[in-house]
Design a protein around this motif. Structure first.
Motif, PDB file in Angstrom:
ATOM      1  N   PHE A  12       0.869  -1.198   0.067  1.00  0.00           N
ATOM      2  CA  PHE A  12       0.098  -0.021   0.009  1.00  0.00           C
ATOM      3  C   PHE A  12       0.863   1.302  -0.064  1.00  0.00           C
ATOM      4  N   SER A  13       0.678   1.982  -0.895  1.00  0.00           N
ATOM      5  CA  SER A  13       1.466   3.543  -0.928  1.00  0.00           C
ATOM      6  C   SER A  13       0.452   4.375  -0.209  1.00  0.00           C
ATOM      7  N   LEU A  14       1.404   4.788   0.926  1.00  0.00           N
ATOM      8  CA  LEU A  14       0.757   5.883   1.962  1.00  0.00           C
ATOM      9  C   LEU A  14       1.397   7.136   2.214  1.00  0.00           C
ATOM     10  N   HIS A  15       0.731   7.995   2.947  1.00  0.00           N
ATOM     11  CA  HIS A  15       1.423   9.411   3.194  1.00  0.00           C
ATOM     12  C   HIS A  15       0.849   9.705   4.498  1.00  0.00           C
ATOM     13  N   VAL A  16       1.547  10.167   5.264  1.00  0.00           N
ATOM     14  CA  VAL A  16       1.393  10.899   6.578  1.00  0.00           C
ATOM     15  C   VAL A  16       0.231  12.061   6.656  1.00  0.00           C
ATOM     16  N   VAL A  17      -0.837  11.693   7.245  1.00  0.00           N
ATOM     17  CA  VAL A  17      -1.805  12.738   7.519  1.00  0.00           C
ATOM     18  C   VAL A  17      -1.321  13.690   8.544  1.00  0.00           C
ATOM     19  N   ARG A  18      -1.259  13.021   9.655  1.00  0.00           N
ATOM     20  CA  ARG A  18      -1.024  13.950  11.011  1.00  0.00           C
ATOM     21  C   ARG A  18      -0.262  12.926  12.003  1.00  0.00           C
ATOM     22  N   THR A  19       0.423  13.588  13.065  1.00  0.00           N
ATOM     23  CA  THR A  19       1.021  12.912  14.115  1.00  0.00           C
ATOM     24  C   THR A  19       0.424  13.221  15.377  1.00  0.00           C
ATOM     25  N   ALA A 115      13.631   7.345  14.705  1.00  0.00           N
ATOM     26  CA  ALA A 115      14.127   8.853  14.177  1.00  0.00           C
ATOM     27  C   ALA A 115      13.030   9.469  13.303  1.00  0.00           C
ATOM     28  N   TRP A 116      12.519   8.354  12.298  1.00  0.00           N
ATOM     29  CA  TRP A 116      11.535   8.966  11.301  1.00  0.00           C
ATOM     30  C   TRP A 116      10.426   9.068  11.865  1.00  0.00           C
ATOM     31  N   ALA A 117       9.889   8.395  12.875  1.00  0.00           N
ATOM     32  CA  ALA A 117       8.458   8.708  13.529  1.00  0.00           C
ATOM     33  C   ALA A 117       8.532  10.301  14.257  1.00  0.00           C
ATOM     34  N   ALA A 118       9.657  10.189  15.106  1.00  0.00           N
ATOM     35  CA  ALA A 118       9.739  11.336  15.562  1.00  0.00           C
ATOM     36  C   ALA A 118       9.655  12.890  14.895  1.00  0.00           C
ATOM     37  N   GLY A 119      10.046  12.655  13.597  1.00  0.00           N
ATOM     38  CA  GLY A 119      10.343  13.716  12.814  1.00  0.00           C
ATOM     39  C   GLY A 119       8.992  13.680  11.522  1.00  0.00           C
ATOM     40  N   ALA A 120       8.203  12.888  11.724  1.00  0.00           N
ATOM     41  CA  ALA A 120       7.438  12.668  10.693  1.00  0.00           C
ATOM     42  C   ALA A 120       6.550  13.813  10.444  1.00  0.00           C
TER      43      ALA A 120
END
Length: 269
Positions: A12-19, A115-120
């Motif tokens: 699944f190709s996805l993108h971040v909406v919010r954190t 590190a990715w999640a902290a800066g997503a």
């Protein structure tokens, strides 16, 4: 990339909406994407494989097709190009619009996924290997219908699954839960209609706490334990050898192993 469905799993190709920060060591990332119309899951501990880009990449590099050889094809991509792969549990699936939530534990020192999640941020692109069939082998919480007591144990990596499991249980179902988190600020208010007693342990010690606990009398208990592999194995032995539980009524899942990353763990398995 190719996104044709290959049952029971697909890319699944996805993108971040919010954190959203849930605590000092936890962050929730919400993903969306047109592909999610093909995402189905009836499980409450649905496992997923998330592919993340390296710093400087606009999207993760994964094999173009999902088939029997995808793992080897991913491994053969050059170091520094090959997407970072980590396993997570689905926290929530929503429709209209199609969105999923994945909760990340933020480690210190941070690995590539932490590190990715902290800066997503909104718009960041990922690839997910997830279910195209609602009932699939990456769902492990399957208590027998005659279960009269459910025992759950997990560390921070299992918190999303346990929270989802508790939300799904009916009123009157007896449940005893042990959860281990890094920081007192990571303790959450969990929602359930069940007759649940939740014990939070900050730092180490939840394995010993469960070993020493006095459980309610039950004729047909079911145990679900997930988290660091060494702790999971120790608790499974405890329930079988010391408490005399039927091993067929124990589900145990090693989400991670101390001192090993995802690639090393999968190679060892």
């Amino acid at each position: 990339m190719t996104t044709a469905v290959v049952a029971p799993f697909r890319f699944f190709s996805l993108h971040v909406v919010r954190t959203r920060r849930l605590g000092p060591s936890l962050v929730r990332v919400t993903f969306a994407g047109q592909d999610l119309e093909h995402f189905f899951s009836d499980g409450h501990d649905q496992s997923l494989s998330l592919f993340l880009p390296h710093p400087g990449q606009s999207e993760p590099r994964v094999p173009h097709e999902l088939g029997d050889g995808w793992w080897q094809a991913w491994r053969e991509l050059p170091d520094g190009v090959r997407a970072v792969m980590r396993s997570y549990t689905l926290r929530a699936l929503r429709r209209d619009p199609d969105e999923i939530d994945v909760d990340f534990v933020l480690h210190t020192p941070a690995g590539p996924a932490s590190a990715w999640a902290a800066g997503a941020g909104a718009g960041d692109r990922v690839v997910l290997l997830g279910p195209a069939l609602a009932d699939n082998r990456a769902i492990r919480f399957r208590p027998p219908g005659d279960t009269d007591l459910i025992v759950l144990w997990g560390d921070g990596s299992a918190l999303p699954a346990i929270a989802s499991i508790l939300e799904s249980l009916p009123a009157g179902q007896r449940v005893r839960v042990w959860l281990e988190v890094h920081d007192a600020g990571d303790v959450q208010e969990l929602t359930t209609a069940a007759d649940a007693e939740v014990t939070w342990v900050v730092g180490a010690g939840s394995v010993d706490a469960l070993r020493e606990a006095r459980l309610p009398a039950a004729e047909r208990p079911y145990v679900w334990i997930a988290g660091e592999s060494g702790c999971v194995k120790a608790l499974r032995r405890h329930f079988v050898r010391e408490r005399g539980f039927d091993r067929r009524r124990i589900t145990f899942v090693g989400y991670w192993r101390q001192g090993m990353n995802e690639e090393q763990l999968r190679a060892a398995e």
